[in-house]
Write an enzyme that holds these catalytic residues in place. Structure first.
Site, mmCIF file in Angstrom:
data_model
loop_
_atom_site.group_PDB
_atom_site.id
_atom_site.type_symbol
_atom_site.label_atom_id
_atom_site.label_comp_id
_atom_site.label_asym_id
_atom_site.label_seq_id
_atom_site.Cartn_x
_atom_site.Cartn_y
_atom_site.Cartn_z
ATOM 1 C CG ASP A 160 -7.784 0.949 3.020
ATOM 2 O OD1 ASP A 160 -6.714 0.343 2.821
ATOM 3 O OD2 ASP A 160 -8.078 2.018 2.461
ATOM 4 C CG ASP A 207 -2.144 0.870 1.012
ATOM 5 O OD1 ASP A 207 -2.481 1.162 -0.145
ATOM 6 O OD2 ASP A 207 -2.765 1.266 2.020
#
Length: 448
Positions: A369, A192
């Protein structure tokens, strides 16, 4: 913006994101506690286990090495798919992307959701016939796809379906072997960072491309509802001023203004003859003075205390003027009694900055997420609830820290690294230090 308004805006934004994340994690924990009460890893075929199939009898080195290989392959596949998404988005294959995303959402709701419902029916002995179950499942999945991608429905319906999709995917991810799960979480946190922050990262390229084209990214993204605010009457057109315009007309226009992160920097020389005529009553009723309009964010509407002669006013700087992030540069005729900067920049800042605006920009959080946060607490729920509480607090603290950094840096930021790192650390500390200590105190009747 005053300190109170900053804290109020930041608090509302954090609550608007933390609430759905908490609901998603809670539902995953409930499913794990209901369907896998003993914390055993159920056998499941997944793309995260292409290289190594972890077995309880394997040694420490075999588990760690195999888990790292699984995580590496999974991250490579995710990166390739994301680059493919960037290429398709670059060539404007938006309809194909929406169709693919809609099909993926349908499969998650129908296949994974159906599997979870079947497990719940078996576990709680719920009486239902197959035809009714299939019809309800089909309608549920179809409405979900329409709500997320293809139809304008109430925002709480869309948000609810996004949370449900996150819950379903996260629950099936909790069925991965333990070592593979933890190494995969850390690997996705590192990916990420690279994908969002590096210039050549796929997610960074995708966001920049969407900003350049002023288009929405066709993906599963949760967006909190913007908060409504009051606004002083302002012009509703970049080429004419109507002081008598109602706030309703202005609100309708401001809702179409792109959020702050999609602001453009456009530079072109303004036309030399920029002047318009206003009716005398419009100028008189407006009461243009220093008290009626105050600077807002990066844009400002500045006037002197002396009123303009009836029937005349300086022109609005046309949309070809230069607009910068930390201020507004506008050219008006020299010697004028008032200086009115680009009203489009003013409305843009009102929508993005949230001060005296009709709508403030909403924070967007990728559904991935939601999923990995929930996988972490779901895996912790397989041990005991104390680790769940610790991991939840760590994730929320990390998410809050990310949102604070977002308000400072004002750019797209990865939401996984801080939360996942804190969650893993708190899990290890709670499981191997705090929990044995509390159990030892409890067995010796020191702590009840």
């Amino acid at each position: 913006m005053t300190e109170g308004s900053i804290l109020e805006s930041l608090g509302s934004e954090i609550v608007g994101i933390v609430t759905p994340v908490s609901i998603c994690m809670l539902l995953v924990v409930l499913l794990v506690q209901s369907l896998t009460p003993h914390g055993s890893d159920a056998p499941v075929a997944s793309i995260a286990m292409l290289v190594y199939d972890e077995q309880p009898t394997d040694s420490f080195t075999e588990k760690l090495g195999g888990a790292m290989l699984n995580a590496l392959v999974f991250v490579i596949i995710v990166a390739l798919v994301t680059f493919l998404l960037v290429v398709l988005f670059y060539f404007r294959c938006t309809k194909f992307l929406r169709a693919y995303m809609g099909f993926s959402a349908f499969m998650v709701l129908a296949y994974m959701g159906g599997g979870v419902v079947v497990l719940l029916i078996q576990n709680f002995s719920i009486p239902i016939d197959a035809i009714t179950f299939l019809v309800m499942l089909y309608n549920f999945a179809t409405v979900g796809v329409l709500a997320v991608f293809f139809s304008k429905m109430p925002i709480f319906v869309t948000q609810g379906y996004l949370v449900i999709i996150g819950v379903l995917v996260a629950f099936w991810f909790t069925m991965l072997p333990e070592w593979t799960t933890w190494v995969l979480l850390m690997a996705m946190a590192l990916y990420d960072v690279v994908a969002v922050l590096l210039p050549g990262g796929p997610l960074n390229m995708l966001v920049e491309l969407a900003i350049a084209r002023d288009e929405d990214i066709p993906a599963l993204i949760y967006e909190a509802r913007p908060s409504a605010r009051n606004i002083a009457p302002m012009p509703n057109s970049p080429h004419s001023v109507s002081i008598n315009s109602s706030a309703t007309d202005l609100a309708g226009q401001a809702t179409q203004i792109p959020p702050r992160w999609r602001r453009r920097v456009v530079t072109a020389p303004p036309p030399s003859n920029a002047s318009i005529q206003l009716p005398a009553n419009a100028v008189n009723e407006s009461a243009i003075n220093q008290e009626t309009v105050r600077p807002v964010g990066i844009s400002a509407l500045r006037t002197e205390s002396q009123p303009q002669p009836p029937g005349q006013a300086q022109a609005l700087v046309p949309p070809h003027s230069t607009v910068v992030m930390d201020g507004v540069e506008g050219n008006s005729r020299a010697g004028g009694r008032s200086e009115i900067v680009n009203i489009e920049a003013l409305l843009d800042d009102v929508a993005g900055n949230g001060e005296s605006g009709v709508l403030s920009g909403a924070i967007k959080l990728g559904l991935g997420d939601f999923i990995f946060y929930s996988v972490l607490v779901g895996r912790a729920a397989m041990y005991d609830m104390m680790t769940v509480y610790a991991c939840y607090l760590a994730i929320v603290a990390g998410l809050g820290s990310t949102l604070v950094l977002l308000t400072v840096w004002r750019r797209a930021l990865p939401a996984l690294p801080i939360s996942i790192t804190l969650g893993v650390i708190f899990y290890l500390l709670t499981r191997f230090l705090v929990d044995p200590f509390i159990v030892n105190l409890s067995t010796h009747y020191v702590y009840f």
